[in-house]
Design an enzyme around this catalytic site. Sequence first.
Site, PDB file in Angstrom:
ATOM      1  N   GLY A  27       0.768  -1.205  -0.003  1.00  0.00           N
ATOM      2  CA  GLY A  27      -0.004   0.061  -0.006  1.00  0.00           C
ATOM      3  C   GLY A  27       0.921   1.432  -0.225  1.00  0.00           C
ATOM      4  N   SER A  28       2.012   1.283  -0.590  1.00  0.00           N
ATOM      5  CA  SER A  28       2.469   2.725  -0.702  1.00  0.00           C
ATOM      6  C   SER A  28       2.078   3.615  -1.515  1.00  0.00           C
ATOM      7  CB  SER A  28       4.157   2.322  -1.189  1.00  0.00           C
ATOM      8  OG  SER A  28       4.060   1.931  -2.665  1.00  0.00           O
ATOM      9  N   MET A 109      -4.460  -6.638  -6.746  1.00  0.00           N
ATOM     10  CA  MET A 109      -3.981  -7.686  -7.797  1.00  0.00           C
ATOM     11  C   MET A 109      -4.904  -8.712  -8.240  1.00  0.00           C
ATOM     12  SD  MET A 109      -1.211  -6.333  -8.257  1.00  0.00           S
ATOM     13  CE  MET A 109      -0.209  -7.422  -9.216  1.00  0.00           C
ATOM     14  N   HIS A 128      -1.142   1.189 -13.420  1.00  0.00           N
ATOM     15  CA  HIS A 128      -0.507   0.306 -13.996  1.00  0.00           C
ATOM     16  C   HIS A 128       0.959   0.687 -14.358  1.00  0.00           C
ATOM     17  CE1 HIS A 128       0.223  -3.497 -15.913  1.00  0.00           C
ATOM     18  NE2 HIS A 128       0.824  -2.942 -16.760  1.00  0.00           N
ATOM     19  N   ASP A 160     -12.225  -0.716 -17.789  1.00  0.00           N
ATOM     20  CA  ASP A 160     -13.292  -1.128 -18.358  1.00  0.00           C
ATOM     21  C   ASP A 160     -13.315  -2.702 -18.063  1.00  0.00           C
ATOM     22  OD1 ASP A 160     -11.335  -2.312 -20.004  1.00  0.00           O
ATOM     23  OD2 ASP A 160     -11.725  -1.165 -21.610  1.00  0.00           O
ATOM     24  N   GLY A 162     -11.892  -5.110 -19.645  1.00  0.00           N
ATOM     25  CA  GLY A 162     -10.798  -5.662 -20.142  1.00  0.00           C
ATOM     26  C   GLY A 162      -9.738  -5.613 -19.263  1.00  0.00           C
ATOM     27  N   ASP A 164      -6.450  -3.905 -18.017  1.00  0.00           N
ATOM     28  CA  ASP A 164      -5.636  -2.753 -18.286  1.00  0.00           C
ATOM     29  C   ASP A 164      -5.894  -2.278 -19.712  1.00  0.00           C
ATOM     30  OD1 ASP A 164      -4.429  -3.322 -15.878  1.00  0.00           O
ATOM     31  OD2 ASP A 164      -2.860  -4.784 -16.776  1.00  0.00           O
ATOM     32  N   LYS A 191       8.058   5.562  -7.365  1.00  0.00           N
ATOM     33  CA  LYS A 191       8.203   6.894  -6.932  1.00  0.00           C
ATOM     34  C   LYS A 191       7.426   7.865  -7.962  1.00  0.00           C
ATOM     35  CE  LYS A 191      12.483   6.806  -4.519  1.00  0.00           C
ATOM     36  NZ  LYS A 191      14.086   6.531  -5.199  1.00  0.00           N
TER      37      LYS A 191
HETATM   38  C1  GAR Z   1       2.397  -0.596  -7.796  1.00  0.00           C
HETATM   39  O1  GAR Z   1       3.598  -0.397  -8.532  1.00  0.00           O
HETATM   40  C2  GAR Z   1       1.218  -0.670  -8.904  1.00  0.00           C
HETATM   41  O2  GAR Z   1       1.370   0.057  -9.858  1.00  0.00           O
HETATM   42  C3  GAR Z   1       0.983  -2.081  -8.994  1.00  0.00           C
HETATM   43  O3  GAR Z   1       1.397  -2.862  -7.953  1.00  0.00           O
HETATM   44  C4  GAR Z   1       2.198  -1.943  -6.917  1.00  0.00           C
HETATM   45  C5  GAR Z   1       1.497  -1.804  -5.606  1.00  0.00           C
HETATM   46  O4  GAR Z   1       2.531  -1.160  -4.865  1.00  0.00           O
HETATM   47  N1  GAR Z   1      -0.191  -2.651  -9.884  1.00  0.00           N
HETATM   48  C6  GAR Z   1      -0.306  -3.506 -10.491  1.00  0.00           C
HETATM   49  O5  GAR Z   1       0.550  -3.986 -11.150  1.00  0.00           O
HETATM   50  C7  GAR Z   1      -1.854  -3.757 -10.855  1.00  0.00           C
HETATM   51  N2  GAR Z   1      -1.949  -4.864 -12.194  1.00  0.00           N
HETATM   52  P1  GAR Z   1       1.914  -0.919  -3.193  1.00  0.00           P
HETATM   53  O6  GAR Z   1       1.344  -2.023  -2.521  1.00  0.00           O
HETATM   54  O7  GAR Z   1       3.001  -0.528  -2.557  1.00  0.00           O
HETATM   55  O8  GAR Z   1       1.186   0.381  -3.720  1.00  0.00           O
END
Ligand code: GAR
Length: 211
Positions: A27-28, A109, A128, A160, A162, A164, A191
Amino acid sequence: MGSPFILPRPASLQDPLRIAVMISGGGSGLEALLRFQSKEQRCHHTVLVLADRIGARGLSHGKNRSIRSIGIPIPDNASKSENRLAHEKLIQTELESSKIELVVLSGYMRILSPWIVKKWKGRLVNIHPSLLPDFPGAHAHREVISAGVSTTGCTVHLVDEGVDSGPILAQKTVPVLPEDDEKSLQERVKKVEHLLYPETIDLLCSGEFSL
Ligand code: GAR
């Protein structure tokens, strides 16, 4: 074609949009949005954090700010498709009871089923970690590195039915260095995500986008 995108109402500082953030891991990105929202008054605030696991580490970011933050695990008492439907119904119930107006996927995810996407279409955003339409799916960084490209980035898009594939709201590029592995690339991209996603959510909630 499919069903139409209905964007969130244009919000104001006096009447901020009610956001739910959905996560799966650390969850950053959620934390970056919460920091953005707490720095100054915004036309949106996060009132609900949902994870697909009880133990998702990122739930603590919401809890620390006294935001309703709950893990909803996937039920496992029926077939895969029934469990998935039951899980999404629990999510939908939480979103409705918290009167959510915009759902922000931030490292969530799981692929949402068409029925729930349809309910939120236009009010469901995702980030993404690649320059879509290139490298969709769950292993973007791995695929970027093995493709040998020198530039990647991140994309904020409406969700949507689909994978991504919804309309792109914003993108930012990030260099891929010759010595990068998945981890170092992910950190550099994150970042940039942490700046781009809150800014884009802010524009969406202010009514700056039209389709
Ligand atoms: C992020 O890089 C986000 O873009 C990616 O997961 C990471 C979550 O990081 N999302 C995907 O890959 C979605 N398909 P976080 O839990 O540290 O925020």
